[in-house]
Structures are given as structure tokens and as C-alpha cells.
Design a protein around this motif. Structure first.
Motif, short mmCIF file in Angstrom:
data_model
loop_
_atom_site.label_atom_id
_atom_site.label_comp_id
_atom_site.label_asym_id
_atom_site.label_seq_id
_atom_site.Cartn_x
_atom_site.Cartn_y
_atom_site.Cartn_z
N LEU A 114 24.84 20.46 40.45
CA LEU A 114 25.97 20.91 39.78
C LEU A 114 27.13 20.22 39.37
O LEU A 114 27.81 20.33 38.46
CB LEU A 114 26.62 22.30 40.50
CG LEU A 114 25.60 23.56 40.82
CD1 LEU A 114 26.07 24.68 41.71
CD2 LEU A 114 25.21 24.12 39.64
N THR A 115 27.15 19.08 40.26
CA THR A 115 28.45 18.22 39.80
C THR A 115 28.15 16.86 39.70
O THR A 115 28.97 15.85 39.42
CB THR A 115 29.27 18.08 41.31
OG1 THR A 115 28.71 17.49 42.19
CG2 THR A 115 29.74 19.40 41.76
N SER A 127 35.55 18.57 46.99
CA SER A 127 35.74 19.72 47.11
C SER A 127 37.34 19.99 47.75
O SER A 127 37.86 21.05 47.71
CB SER A 127 34.59 20.23 48.41
OG SER A 127 34.96 19.71 49.49
N ASN A 132 38.72 27.25 44.57
CA ASN A 132 37.20 28.25 44.57
C ASN A 132 37.49 29.24 43.78
O ASN A 132 36.47 29.93 43.13
CB ASN A 132 36.91 28.56 45.92
CG ASN A 132 37.71 29.36 46.79
OD1 ASN A 132 38.90 29.12 47.06
ND2 ASN A 132 37.09 30.60 46.96
N ILE A 135 36.49 30.05 40.10
CA ILE A 135 34.75 30.11 39.82
C ILE A 135 34.36 31.32 40.48
O ILE A 135 33.56 32.37 40.29
CB ILE A 135 34.09 29.07 39.92
CG1 ILE A 135 32.80 29.31 39.31
CG2 ILE A 135 33.88 28.56 41.32
CD1 ILE A 135 31.89 28.22 39.18
N PHE A 162 30.65 32.57 42.97
CA PHE A 162 30.46 32.08 41.78
C PHE A 162 30.49 33.27 40.50
O PHE A 162 29.99 33.07 39.35
CB PHE A 162 29.21 31.35 41.89
CG PHE A 162 29.09 30.21 42.21
CD1 PHE A 162 29.41 28.90 41.55
CD2 PHE A 162 29.08 29.77 43.67
CE1 PHE A 162 29.35 27.74 42.11
CE2 PHE A 162 29.05 28.51 44.15
CZ PHE A 162 29.23 27.23 43.54
N ALA A 165 31.70 33.17 36.95
CA ALA A 165 30.77 32.62 35.64
C ALA A 165 29.74 33.44 34.83
O ALA A 165 29.48 33.06 33.88
CB ALA A 165 29.85 31.45 36.43
N LEU A 172 28.57 24.94 32.31
CA LEU A 172 28.72 24.43 33.77
C LEU A 172 29.95 23.34 33.24
O LEU A 172 30.66 22.95 33.94
CB LEU A 172 27.32 23.67 34.10
CG LEU A 172 27.66 22.80 35.50
CD1 LEU A 172 28.20 23.72 36.57
CD2 LEU A 172 26.37 22.52 35.92
N TYR A 175 33.58 23.64 33.78
CA TYR A 175 34.08 23.70 35.05
C TYR A 175 34.67 22.40 35.56
O TYR A 175 33.79 21.42 35.38
CB TYR A 175 33.45 24.63 36.18
CG TYR A 175 33.12 26.28 35.75
CD1 TYR A 175 34.25 26.97 36.03
CD2 TYR A 175 32.18 26.65 35.00
CE1 TYR A 175 34.31 28.44 35.95
CE2 TYR A 175 31.96 27.86 34.92
CZ TYR A 175 32.87 28.77 35.03
OH TYR A 175 32.85 30.20 34.78
N ASP A 179 36.06 22.14 41.54
CA ASP A 179 36.04 23.68 41.90
C ASP A 179 34.59 24.09 42.22
O ASP A 179 34.66 24.97 43.08
CB ASP A 179 36.54 24.38 40.53
CG ASP A 179 38.13 23.88 40.34
OD1 ASP A 179 38.87 23.44 41.23
OD2 ASP A 179 38.52 24.14 39.04
N VAL A 180 33.91 23.55 41.69
CA VAL A 180 32.29 24.06 41.75
C VAL A 180 31.97 23.65 43.42
O VAL A 180 31.48 24.37 44.00
CB VAL A 180 31.31 23.35 40.77
CG1 VAL A 180 29.94 23.55 41.32
CG2 VAL A 180 31.35 23.89 39.48
N SER A 183 33.88 26.00 45.71
CA SER A 183 33.20 27.18 45.79
C SER A 183 31.92 27.16 46.62
O SER A 183 31.72 27.91 47.74
CB SER A 183 32.89 27.92 44.43
OG SER A 183 33.99 28.06 43.91
#
Ligand SMILES: Nc1ncnc2c1ncn2[C@@H]1O[C@H](COP(=O)(O)OP(=O)(O)O)[C@@H](O)[C@H]1O
Ligand SMILES: CC(C)(COP(=O)(O)O)[C@@H](O)C(=O)NCCC(=O)O
Length: 306
Positions: A114-115, A127, A132, A135, A162, A165, A172, A175, A179-180, A183
Motif C-alpha cells: 500500500l505504501t 506511521s 489514522n 482513512i 479503512f 476509503a 490509493l 492518500y 496515514d495508511v 491505520s
């Protein structure tokens, strides 16, 4: 002089890499069962190392006095790639009562996807700077900014990780990776804390110790797990953490030499004729052991437990 070193090895890697080590290096492992080693490691630490266990809540770390005569039973939650929950009733007396496949590997795996970050440390760093709430769907998002106090949920509680979303209309890329990552860390830690407490409840266990390399003494992780245990137990139970949480299996394998009782072991200067490896399915971690040869042809190992 010929030296034979039989490393103690525990974890899945002790099995996975056994043939490779034999073939490439001519080394045979002395395989120790992973669960047995974890339990041995925790019992050793709790009985031998002062100020090993602590609670972490609201940014406060408090060391817990361990009464050796009133240690058992307890729940050990080991968060590695996956999560094992083990009810411990004594030295060598334990039962794996539960677990979850949503563990450290899930955090790292999903986090990478995801990142696009490359390592655990990078993901953690991200992080630290995230929020968080960007999202996660909070109770307040569903209830128009108010608490749902009738069922004990504040407006800031996460209703659905999440969840924003779903209808944010964002991709994706829209964001922030920070933040991803935040979360994700919250979701995994919260879920483990909740499942751990429910299992403690199932068996009437008052003490829950969390270990495994996922924790790494990280404040946000420990805080989230603690809040989950506090919330679900309505303040009755407290999560406890261990200072040497990443080396439980290796320590347990070490204490199993010659079936020595933990009580005979001191954390400094053990003379042993072997070495120790902690093997996961994909990596090796050497417990911090310094060694040198002495005249009686043994390797003197000194574990530096700081
Ligand atoms: N430097 C790191 N590299 C990789 N994973 C790390 C690191 N630090 C912490 N972790 C976390 O630790 C987890 C693995 O924990 P560990 O106790 O070693 O279990 P395993 O025995 O399954 O490898 C990873 O999935 C990751 O979430
Ligand atoms: C298979 C394992 C014991 C291996 O331990 P690990 O290397 O993850 O520390 C662990 O990943 C696990 O318990 N996973 C399954 C979780 C479950 O669904 O019960």
C-alpha cells in the motif's frame, strides 16, 4: 583441533533451512520446538531478569513486580509473522489455545503493497507521522459527530478500519502513505489486543504478556494493544510487555541446554559448547551473545541483557 558446533535452532527456519545448512556448511541443527522455546524464553526472563515486564498506557511505562510463586497461569501472545496465543501453566506446561494470521507479516506485507516502502523500519517511520482518522471510519463519522454512548462507544472510536476509503472517492495515490501506515498499524495491533483478551477471558487468565519482534518496544503499538485490552476488559485486565520481546524463542532454546532449570541460570557468563540461532521462516537473528574460546575448549558465552 577440530571444533564441532551444534547450533540450537528454533522457529520454522530450523526446519526450512536445515538441509541448506547441512549441504553448504556441514552444520547440523539441534532443533528446538518453537512454542516450547517461546515459553521457556518467557519463563526464563520473568524469573531471572529484574524489571523485565511492564505495562504501557497513556505514554507511561510501569514495571511490574513478578511474584515467582504466583506467575501461572498466564497468556503469552507472540506476535511474529503470525500470532500465537499460548496458555502457560508452568515450566514446560503450556497449550497453544489460539492465534491469528493477522500479525506482523500482515502489517509489513500490506504496508509494502500500500505504501511502496521497502522495510519495516521505513513503514514504522511513516506511521509515526500519519493520522489514522483520515482513512479510518470513526463512530462519529457514522453518527453525525456524536458518541454512541448507549453501547459504550465514543465518537472517536474506530467503527471500521479503512472504512472511509469506501466513499471518499479517492484512489490509493490520493492518500498519504503516512496515514495508511498509521491505520494499518492501529488495525493490526487493535485486533491482536482484542483477540488476546477474549482468549484470556475464555480460560480465566488474568495476566497477558505480549512478545515477538513485531512489538519492538514501539510506543504506538503497545499503546494500541493496551487500549484494546483495557476497552474489552472494561479496565479489568492489563496488557504486559517484555523488554526482551524479540528474543524469546532463542532464549528458550538456550535455556534448554542439558535440560538446565531456569533457576540455575544467571543472565551473565554461561559456559556452553554450542551456539544459538533464532530462525524464522525467512531470516535469522542471532541473540546478542559474545563468545570466546577458553582453555577447557569450550565457548564462553555471555548474554548481554540490557
Ligand atoms: N527489521 C525488521 N525487519 C523485518 N520485520 C520486522 C523488523 N522489525 C520488526 N519486524 C516485524 O517482526 C515480524 C517478524 O517477527 P518475528 O518474531 O521475527 O517472527 P518470525 O519468526 O515469523 O520471523 C515481521 O513480520 C515484522 O512485522
Ligand atoms: C505458524 C506460526 C506458529 C509461525 O510463527 P512465526 O514465525 O509467525 O512467529 C505463526 O505464524 C502462527 O501461529 N500462525 C497461524 C495463526 C493462526 O491462524 O492461528
Amino acid at each position: 583441533m577440530v571444533w564441532y558446533i551444534i547450533p540450537k535452532a528454533t522457529g520454522g527456519g530450523a526446519f526450512k533451512f536445515a538441509d541448506l545448512f547441512k549441504e553448504k556448511l556441514g552444520i547440523l541443527f539441534d532443533k528446538e520446538d518453537e512454542m516450547c522455546s517461546l515459553v521457556g524464553g518467557v519463563n526464563f526472563l520473568l524469573k531471572t531478569v529484574p524489571r523485565e515486564a511492564f505495562t504501557y498506557l497513556d505514554g507511561q511505562k510501569k514495571f511490574v513486580e513478578i511474584d515467582h510463586n504466583d506467575l501461572y497461569p498466564y497468556l503469552l501472545v507472540n506476535i511474529g509473522s503470525g500470532v500465537s496465543m499460548i496458555k502457560v501453566d508452568g515450566d514446560g506446561k503450556y497449550e497453544r489455545i489460539s492465534g491469528t494470521s493477522l500479525g506482523g507479516g500482515t502489517f509489513l506485507g500490506l504496508g509494502k503493497l500500500l505504501t511502496k516502502c521497502k522495510s519495516f523500519d521505513e513503514l514504522l517511520e511513516l506511521s509515526h507521522h500519519g493520522n489514522n482518522r483520515v482513512i479510518d471510519m470513526l463512530v462519529g463519522d457514522i453518527y453525525g459527530g456524536t458518541d454512541y454512548s448507549k453501547i459504550g462507544l465514543s465518537s472517536t472510536a474506530i467503527a471500521s478500519s479503512f472504512g472511509k476509503a469506501i466513499s471518499d472517492g479517492k484512489e490509493l495515490e490520493d492518500y498519504q502513505p503516512e496515514d495508511v501506515a498509521r491505520s494499518l498499524l492501529r488495525m493490526i495491533s487493535n485486533n491482536i489486543g482484542q483477540i488476546a483478551y477474549l482468549n484470556a477471558l475464555r480460560f480465566g487468565l488474568k495476566r497477558i504478556f505480549f512478545g515477538g519482534f513485531f512489538i519492538r518496544g514501539l510506543e504506538y503499538t503497545m499503546d494500541t494493544i493496551s487500549v484494546a485490552v483495557h476497552f474489552w476488559s472494561r479496565g479489568e485486565a492489563k496488557a504486559m510487555f517484555l523488554r526482551h520481546e524479540g528474543f524469546l524463542g532463542a532464549l528458550g532454546a538456550f535455556t534448554s541446554y542439558n535440560d538446565q532449570s531456569h533457576n540455575d541460570l544467571k543472565p551473565h557468563h554461561h559456559t556452553v559448547q554450542r551456539a544459538i540461532l533464532n530462525c524464522s521462516g525467512h531470516n535469522f537473528r542471532h541473540i546478542p551473545v559474545t563468545s570466546n574460546l577458553n582453555e577447557s575448549e569450550t565457548i564462553e558465552c555471555s548474554i548481554n541483557l540490557v
